[in-house]
Design an enzyme around this catalytic site. Structure first.
Site, PDB file in Angstrom:
ATOM      1  CB  SER A 136      -0.871   0.001   1.261  1.00  0.00           C
ATOM      2  OG  SER A 136      -1.503   1.252   1.424  1.00  0.00           O
ATOM      3  CE1 TYR A 149      -3.984  -2.180   5.266  1.00  0.00           C
ATOM      4  CE2 TYR A 149      -3.225   0.060   4.833  1.00  0.00           C
ATOM      5  CZ  TYR A 149      -3.726  -1.141   4.374  1.00  0.00           C
ATOM      6  OH  TYR A 149      -3.973  -1.319   3.031  1.00  0.00           O
TER       7      TYR A 149
HETATM    8  N1  LIG Z   1      -8.829  -0.713  -1.545  1.00  0.00           N
HETATM    9  C1  LIG Z   1      -7.817   0.121  -1.423  1.00  0.00           C
HETATM   10  O1  LIG Z   1      -7.952   1.343  -1.547  1.00  0.00           O
HETATM   11  C2  LIG Z   1      -6.428  -0.419  -1.152  1.00  0.00           C
HETATM   12  C3  LIG Z   1      -5.337   0.454  -1.243  1.00  0.00           C
HETATM   13  C4  LIG Z   1      -4.062  -0.024  -1.006  1.00  0.00           C
HETATM   14  C5  LIG Z   1      -3.872  -1.357  -0.672  1.00  0.00           C
HETATM   15  N2  LIG Z   1      -4.944  -2.184  -0.576  1.00  0.00           N
HETATM   16  C6  LIG Z   1      -4.689  -3.574  -0.231  1.00  0.00           C
HETATM   17  O2  LIG Z   1      -5.263  -4.403  -1.207  1.00  0.00           O
HETATM   18  C7  LIG Z   1      -5.639  -5.655  -0.620  1.00  0.00           C
HETATM   19  C8  LIG Z   1      -7.092  -5.958  -0.929  1.00  0.00           C
HETATM   20  O3  LIG Z   1      -7.891  -4.875  -0.478  1.00  0.00           O
HETATM   21  P1  LIG Z   1      -9.438  -4.800  -0.873  1.00  0.00           P
HETATM   22  O4  LIG Z   1      -9.812  -3.369  -0.817  1.00  0.00           O
HETATM   23  O5  LIG Z   1      -9.680  -5.589  -2.098  1.00  0.00           O
HETATM   24  O6  LIG Z   1     -10.074  -5.511   0.404  1.00  0.00           O
HETATM   25  P2  LIG Z   1     -11.369  -6.433   0.561  1.00  0.00           P
HETATM   26  O7  LIG Z   1     -11.831  -6.234   1.967  1.00  0.00           O
HETATM   27  O8  LIG Z   1     -12.340  -6.194  -0.544  1.00  0.00           O
HETATM   28  O9  LIG Z   1     -10.750  -7.918   0.432  1.00  0.00           O
HETATM   29  C9  LIG Z   1      -9.954  -8.476   1.422  1.00  0.00           C
HETATM   30  C10 LIG Z   1     -10.253  -9.953   1.493  1.00  0.00           C
HETATM   31  O10 LIG Z   1      -9.384 -10.550   2.476  1.00  0.00           O
HETATM   32  C11 LIG Z   1     -10.124 -11.600   3.076  1.00  0.00           C
HETATM   33  N3  LIG Z   1      -9.530 -12.017   4.351  1.00  0.00           N
HETATM   34  C12 LIG Z   1      -9.534 -11.349   5.534  1.00  0.00           C
HETATM   35  N4  LIG Z   1      -8.968 -12.090   6.493  1.00  0.00           N
HETATM   36  C13 LIG Z   1      -8.567 -13.253   5.910  1.00  0.00           C
HETATM   37  C14 LIG Z   1      -7.920 -14.428   6.389  1.00  0.00           C
HETATM   38  N5  LIG Z   1      -7.570 -14.532   7.683  1.00  0.00           N
HETATM   39  N6  LIG Z   1      -7.668 -15.431   5.514  1.00  0.00           N
HETATM   40  C15 LIG Z   1      -8.039 -15.327   4.223  1.00  0.00           C
HETATM   41  N7  LIG Z   1      -8.667 -14.239   3.702  1.00  0.00           N
HETATM   42  C16 LIG Z   1      -8.936 -13.219   4.541  1.00  0.00           C
HETATM   43  C17 LIG Z   1     -11.511 -10.983   3.266  1.00  0.00           C
HETATM   44  O11 LIG Z   1     -12.495 -11.976   3.529  1.00  0.00           O
HETATM   45  C18 LIG Z   1     -11.703 -10.272   1.947  1.00  0.00           C
HETATM   46  O12 LIG Z   1     -12.349 -11.093   0.993  1.00  0.00           O
HETATM   47  C19 LIG Z   1      -5.363  -5.511   0.883  1.00  0.00           C
HETATM   48  O13 LIG Z   1      -4.118  -6.098   1.165  1.00  0.00           O
HETATM   49  C20 LIG Z   1      -5.295  -4.011   1.091  1.00  0.00           C
HETATM   50  O14 LIG Z   1      -4.490  -3.648   2.180  1.00  0.00           O
HETATM   51  C21 LIG Z   1      -6.214  -1.760  -0.813  1.00  0.00           C
END
Ligand SMILES: NC(=O)c1ccc[n+]([C@@H]2O[C@H](COP(=O)([O-])OP(=O)(O)OC[C@H]3O[C@@H](n4cnc5c(N)ncnc54)[C@H](O)[C@@H]3O)[C@@H](O)[C@H]2O)c1
Length: 241
Positions: A136, A149
């Site tokens: 991130s 985080y």
């Molecule tokens: N959305 C953003 O703006 C953004 C920005 C930068 C980085 N990210 C990173 O991208 C990645 C995905 O983010 P997103 O927005 O798609 O999130 P999201 O919440 O849509 O998806 C995350 C998934 O992780 C799963 N999860 C949680 N705990 C778990 C576990 N113990 N075992 C297996 N699966 C598990 C959840 O069930 C969910 O389906 C993350 O690592 C997040 O930090 C997101």
């Protein structure tokens, strides 16, 4: 079809970025195994041809062991790993309870470690493999109220460096670091916050999961064969100013 005959494992593939990466890789010929703790999300992702789902809690060694064992039994190889699963409860340090800190580290960092612990030996035996944790902008910049985080996402940079140094050249590891991306988490955010995020990016928009999926496909493919042990920022120029 850059991923014909290749098998990819994606944690957190039941939602948002992980789901879109699964679909992008499948569209390019990969056999994709998505792993998540959310069964409904897994079913939705699996609706696309070439995508298979397995329940896995990335915090548990046995659960990750079973994921990898089942994947190998069904598909016989693993060429790429994307660790997209995460959990956090954004707060500053003094408001963070020990169990909240621990859970954030467990899903993001311990999950990354356990997945690599079981998948690296397979990649080394194959003589090739790519590991892409989703980091991130929080890996490199400081934002208020995101203590646990930011600790975890910064840790992923050490993770890719260690893997690249210890297991290259056959295995490459690159952290993909998105800025604000339009996923379910952001869709619940107030419209004025979304407008501010879009305005803060030099390209004047929020990113899409598809932007991240295309970057992940690049990192997993031989097109990025000169990249390892580093991160790729994907934030629409947001961190430049
Ligand atoms: N959305 C953003 O703006 C953004 C920005 C930068 C980085 N990210 C990173 O991208 C990645 C995905 O983010 P997103 O927005 O798609 O999130 P999201 O919440 O849509 O998806 C995350 C998934 O992780 C799963 N999860 C949680 N705990 C778990 C576990 N113990 N075992 C297996 N699966 C598990 C959840 O069930 C969910 O389906 C993350 O690592 C997040 O930090 C997101």
């Amino acid at each position: 079809m850059r991923f014909q005959d290749q098998v990819m494992v994606i944690s957190g593939g039941g939602s948002g970025i992980g789901q879109q990466i699964a679909w992008e890789l499948a569209d390019e010929g990969a056999t994709v195994v998505v792993a998540d703790i959310q069964r409904e999300g897994l079913q939705a992702t699996e609706s696309r041809s070439g995508v298979h789902s397995l329940f896995c809690d990335v915090r548990e060694d046995e659960s990750v062991h079973d994921l990898v064992k089942d994947t190998m039994a069904q598909f016989g190889r693993i060429d790429g790993l994307v660790h997209s699963a995460y959990w956090t409860n954004p707060k500053p340090l003094l408001e963070t309870e020990p169990h909240e800190f621990q859970k954030t580290q467990d899903v993001i960092l311990k999950g990354a470690y356990l997945l690599a612990r079981h998948i690296l030996p397979i990649m080394l035996q194959q003589g090739r493999g790519v590991i892409v944790p989703i980091a991130s902008v929080h890996s490199v910049l400081g934002f208020r109220d995101f203590f646990s985080y930011q600790v975890a996402k910064a840790g992923l940079l050490g993770y890719v460096r260690s893997i690249a140094v210890d297991y290259g050249p056959s295995v490459r590891a690159v952290a993909l670091a998105p800025g604000a991306i339009d996923t379910p988490a952001l869709q619940d955010t107030a419209e004025e916050v979304r407008a501010t995020l879009a305005e803060g990016a030099l390209v004047k928009r929020i990113g899409t999961a598809h932007d991240v999926a295309r970057a992940a496909a690049f990192l997993l493919s031989d097109d990025s064969s000169f990249m390892t042990g580093t991160l790729m920022l994907l934030d629409g120029g947001w961190s430049v100013l």
